[in-house]
Scaffold this motif. Structure first.
Motif, PDB file in Angstrom:
ATOM      1  N   MET A  33       0.826  -1.219   0.000  1.00 60.60           N
ATOM      2  CA  MET A  33       0.000   0.000   0.000  1.00 60.60           C
ATOM      3  C   MET A  33       0.857   1.265   0.000  1.00 60.60           C
ATOM      4  O   MET A  33       0.403   2.328  -0.404  1.00 60.60           O
ATOM      5  CB  MET A  33      -0.958   0.035   1.192  1.00 60.60           C
ATOM      6  CG  MET A  33      -0.330   0.370   2.529  1.00 60.60           C
ATOM      7  SD  MET A  33      -1.530   1.001   3.760  1.00 60.60           S
ATOM      8  CE  MET A  33      -1.610   2.743   3.320  1.00 60.60           C
ATOM      9  N   TRP A  34       2.119   1.126   0.421  1.00 61.25           N
ATOM     10  CA  TRP A  34       3.007   2.290   0.518  1.00 61.25           C
ATOM     11  C   TRP A  34       3.907   2.458  -0.713  1.00 61.25           C
ATOM     12  O   TRP A  34       4.768   3.336  -0.713  1.00 61.25           O
ATOM     13  CB  TRP A  34       3.892   2.163   1.760  1.00 61.25           C
ATOM     14  CG  TRP A  34       3.155   2.001   3.043  1.00 61.25           C
ATOM     15  CD1 TRP A  34       3.101   0.876   3.820  1.00 61.25           C
ATOM     16  CD2 TRP A  34       2.382   2.993   3.739  1.00 61.25           C
ATOM     17  NE1 TRP A  34       2.341   1.104   4.954  1.00 61.25           N
ATOM     18  CE2 TRP A  34       1.884   2.390   4.922  1.00 61.25           C
ATOM     19  CE3 TRP A  34       2.056   4.331   3.460  1.00 61.25           C
ATOM     20  CZ2 TRP A  34       1.085   3.078   5.839  1.00 61.25           C
ATOM     21  CZ3 TRP A  34       1.249   5.019   4.373  1.00 61.25           C
ATOM     22  CH2 TRP A  34       0.778   4.396   5.539  1.00 61.25           C
ATOM     23  N   MET A 144     -17.006 -11.444   0.722  1.00 57.62           N
ATOM     24  CA  MET A 144     -16.958 -10.555   1.892  1.00 57.62           C
ATOM     25  C   MET A 144     -15.881  -9.483   1.723  1.00 57.62           C
ATOM     26  O   MET A 144     -16.105  -8.307   2.005  1.00 57.62           O
ATOM     27  CB  MET A 144     -16.675 -11.374   3.154  1.00 57.62           C
ATOM     28  CG  MET A 144     -17.892 -12.059   3.734  1.00 57.62           C
ATOM     29  SD  MET A 144     -18.953 -10.906   4.642  1.00 57.62           S
ATOM     30  CE  MET A 144     -17.941 -10.560   6.079  1.00 57.62           C
ATOM     31  N   VAL A 145     -14.709  -9.907   1.254  1.00 59.67           N
ATOM     32  CA  VAL A 145     -13.610  -8.948   1.071  1.00 59.67           C
ATOM     33  C   VAL A 145     -13.957  -7.956  -0.038  1.00 59.67           C
ATOM     34  O   VAL A 145     -13.731  -6.748   0.096  1.00 59.67           O
ATOM     35  CB  VAL A 145     -12.281  -9.676   0.755  1.00 59.67           C
ATOM     36  CG1 VAL A 145     -11.196  -8.682   0.365  1.00 59.67           C
ATOM     37  CG2 VAL A 145     -11.833 -10.492   1.965  1.00 59.67           C
ATOM     38  N   ARG A 146     -14.516  -8.455  -1.122  1.00 54.52           N
ATOM     39  CA  ARG A 146     -14.929  -7.565  -2.226  1.00 54.52           C
ATOM     40  C   ARG A 146     -15.945  -6.530  -1.751  1.00 54.52           C
ATOM     41  O   ARG A 146     -15.857  -5.348  -2.089  1.00 54.52           O
ATOM     42  CB  ARG A 146     -15.518  -8.386  -3.379  1.00 54.52           C
ATOM     43  CG  ARG A 146     -14.492  -9.148  -4.201  1.00 54.52           C
ATOM     44  CD  ARG A 146     -15.129  -9.866  -5.374  1.00 54.52           C
ATOM     45  NE  ARG A 146     -14.142 -10.617  -6.139  1.00 54.52           N
ATOM     46  CZ  ARG A 146     -13.347 -10.076  -7.067  1.00 54.52           C
ATOM     47  NH1 ARG A 146     -13.450  -8.785  -7.345  1.00 54.52           N
ATOM     48  NH2 ARG A 146     -12.473 -10.828  -7.715  1.00 54.52           N
ATOM     49  N   MET A 147     -16.903  -6.977  -0.963  1.00 57.10           N
ATOM     50  CA  MET A 147     -17.940  -6.088  -0.460  1.00 57.10           C
ATOM     51  C   MET A 147     -17.355  -5.044   0.487  1.00 57.10           C
ATOM     52  O   MET A 147     -17.687  -3.861   0.418  1.00 57.10           O
ATOM     53  CB  MET A 147     -19.023  -6.900   0.251  1.00 57.10           C
ATOM     54  CG  MET A 147     -20.235  -6.105   0.659  1.00 57.10           C
ATOM     55  SD  MET A 147     -21.539  -7.184   1.296  1.00 57.10           S
ATOM     56  CE  MET A 147     -20.761  -7.792   2.801  1.00 57.10           C
ATOM     57  N   LEU A 169      -7.423  -4.425  -3.945  1.00 56.42           N
ATOM     58  CA  LEU A 169      -8.338  -5.552  -3.710  1.00 56.42           C
ATOM     59  C   LEU A 169      -7.624  -6.884  -3.916  1.00 56.42           C
ATOM     60  O   LEU A 169      -7.799  -7.823  -3.128  1.00 56.42           O
ATOM     61  CB  LEU A 169      -9.547  -5.450  -4.638  1.00 56.42           C
ATOM     62  CG  LEU A 169     -10.524  -6.639  -4.635  1.00 56.42           C
ATOM     63  CD1 LEU A 169     -11.107  -6.861  -3.237  1.00 56.42           C
ATOM     64  CD2 LEU A 169     -11.633  -6.433  -5.653  1.00 56.42           C
ATOM     65  N   GLN A 170      -6.815  -6.981  -4.963  1.00 58.02           N
ATOM     66  CA  GLN A 170      -6.085  -8.222  -5.227  1.00 58.02           C
ATOM     67  C   GLN A 170      -5.128  -8.553  -4.071  1.00 58.02           C
ATOM     68  O   GLN A 170      -4.963  -9.715  -3.704  1.00 58.02           O
ATOM     69  CB  GLN A 170      -5.317  -8.131  -6.554  1.00 58.02           C
ATOM     70  CG  GLN A 170      -6.210  -8.005  -7.780  1.00 58.02           C
ATOM     71  CD  GLN A 170      -7.343  -9.022  -7.801  1.00 58.02           C
ATOM     72  OE1 GLN A 170      -7.126 -10.221  -7.623  1.00 58.02           O
ATOM     73  NE2 GLN A 170      -8.570  -8.543  -8.018  1.00 58.02           N
ATOM     74  N   GLU A 171      -4.507  -7.516  -3.492  1.00 60.19           N
ATOM     75  CA  GLU A 171      -3.644  -7.730  -2.331  1.00 60.19           C
ATOM     76  C   GLU A 171      -4.477  -8.223  -1.149  1.00 60.19           C
ATOM     77  O   GLU A 171      -4.074  -9.135  -0.430  1.00 60.19           O
ATOM     78  CB  GLU A 171      -2.921  -6.424  -1.943  1.00 60.19           C
ATOM     79  CG  GLU A 171      -1.897  -5.941  -2.950  1.00 60.19           C
ATOM     80  CD  GLU A 171      -0.661  -6.827  -3.032  1.00 60.19           C
ATOM     81  OE1 GLU A 171      -0.405  -7.608  -2.092  1.00 60.19           O
ATOM     82  OE2 GLU A 171       0.057  -6.745  -4.048  1.00 60.19           O
ATOM     83  N   PRO A 176      -4.758 -14.456   4.447  1.00 63.43           N
ATOM     84  CA  PRO A 176      -5.327 -15.732   4.913  1.00 63.43           C
ATOM     85  C   PRO A 176      -6.524 -15.495   5.826  1.00 63.43           C
ATOM     86  O   PRO A 176      -6.579 -14.484   6.535  1.00 63.43           O
ATOM     87  CB  PRO A 176      -4.163 -16.376   5.678  1.00 63.43           C
ATOM     88  CG  PRO A 176      -3.285 -15.247   6.080  1.00 63.43           C
ATOM     89  CD  PRO A 176      -3.412 -14.213   5.002  1.00 63.43           C
ATOM     90  N   ILE A 177      -7.467 -16.420   5.824  1.00 60.61           N
ATOM     91  CA  ILE A 177      -8.659 -16.289   6.665  1.00 60.61           C
ATOM     92  C   ILE A 177      -8.266 -16.148   8.141  1.00 60.61           C
ATOM     93  O   ILE A 177      -8.848 -15.351   8.874  1.00 60.61           O
ATOM     94  CB  ILE A 177      -9.609 -17.492   6.461  1.00 60.61           C
ATOM     95  CG1 ILE A 177     -10.221 -17.427   5.060  1.00 60.61           C
ATOM     96  CG2 ILE A 177     -10.714 -17.496   7.511  1.00 60.61           C
ATOM     97  CD1 ILE A 177     -11.144 -18.579   4.714  1.00 60.61           C
TER      98      ILE A 177
END
Length: 259
Positions: A33-34, A144-147, A169-171, A176-177
């Protein structure tokens, strides 16, 4: 680079020379992200980025990653790098971690910046949502992550920063769950750390987005006033490193320069 801590691998990067600045990512993020921030800051400073437990290339360490545990891993990296004092910048979850670090190791802090973050604890509604998310995530992780990601951006930002949002989003989908659940539980049980901002005399800064869907704008204004913390307001939402990248770089450069 990898550091082994309590039999877990912790990934970090270390670039540049000068004042040590530690950048700590948020939930479902990692050091990536940085990537657009580090080149600008590392010209005159030493920039360290760290993957929190259960994120990026860092392993999980049990089923609850408390803010204190995150802080201890950051301290392990700093000890390994022989860094005695630093400036901490934490995005969202990363902000909660910086406050836990400041509570445990106040002598190591030169300055602290909460980026789209807060020293307040979760309200009861948010705590309930985290519990619910942890149950749902076990059966439908991708959706869930997409939302969750979709809810972070307004319509305008979704169009303007489509590529950057998709990359983030891909990152997030690589998390892991176990890392997801452990971090959610750690955030749910964290306590208010308003006092860390109030009682310490190191340089403090809160950066917020006026349209942040995660943090209530008026509550953030009140928090900055109550804790006597310098405040910078950007016009967009929760992901200032995407939505207000150039402004963020400018503000962080100024913040570091003053210390």
């Amino acid at each position: 680079m990898i550091l082994e801590y309590k039999n877990a691998n912790i990934f970090y990067t270390d670039e540049g020379k000068g004042t040590a600045v530690v950048l700590i990512h948020g939930f479902l993020e990692n050091t990536a992200m940085w990537q657009n921030i580090v080149p600008a800051l590392s010209k005159k400073n030493r920039i360290i980025t760290i993957d929190l437990l259960g994120h990026g290339k860092s392993d999980c360490l049990g089923y609850i990653h408390s803010m204190e545990m995150f802080a201890e891993t950051i301290n392990a990296v700093l000890k390994h790098l022989k860094i005695r004092k630093c400036i901490l910048v934490g995005h969202s979850l990363g902000g909660y971690v910086t406050l836990a670090f400041a509570e445990k190791y106040p002598q190591k802090i030169k300055g602290l910046c909460l980026l789209n973050s807060t020293s307040n604890e979760d309200d009861e509604e948010r705590k309930t949502l985290r519990l619910r998310a942890n149950k749902m995530i076990q059966h439908n992780f991708t959706n869930m992550v997409r939302m969750s990601f979709a809810n972070l951006f307004g319509k305008k930002s979704k169009k303007l920063y489509k590529e950057e949002i998709n990359a983030a989003l891909q990152e997030a989908l690589q998390t892991p769950i176990q890392g997801y659940i452990a971090a959610q539980e750690g955030m749910r049980i964290r306590t208010s750390r308003n006092s860390i901002l109030i009682k310490n005399d190191f340089k403090k800064l809160i950066i917020i987005g006026e349209k942040d869907p995660v943090l209530d704008f008026e509550t953030s204004l009140e928090e900055a006033k109550k804790t006597n913390t310098e405040l910078v307001v950007f016009p967009n939402g929760h992901m200032s490193h995407i939505e207000n990248k150039e402004e963020l770089i400018t503000v962080l450069k100024e913040f570091v320069k003053k210390l």
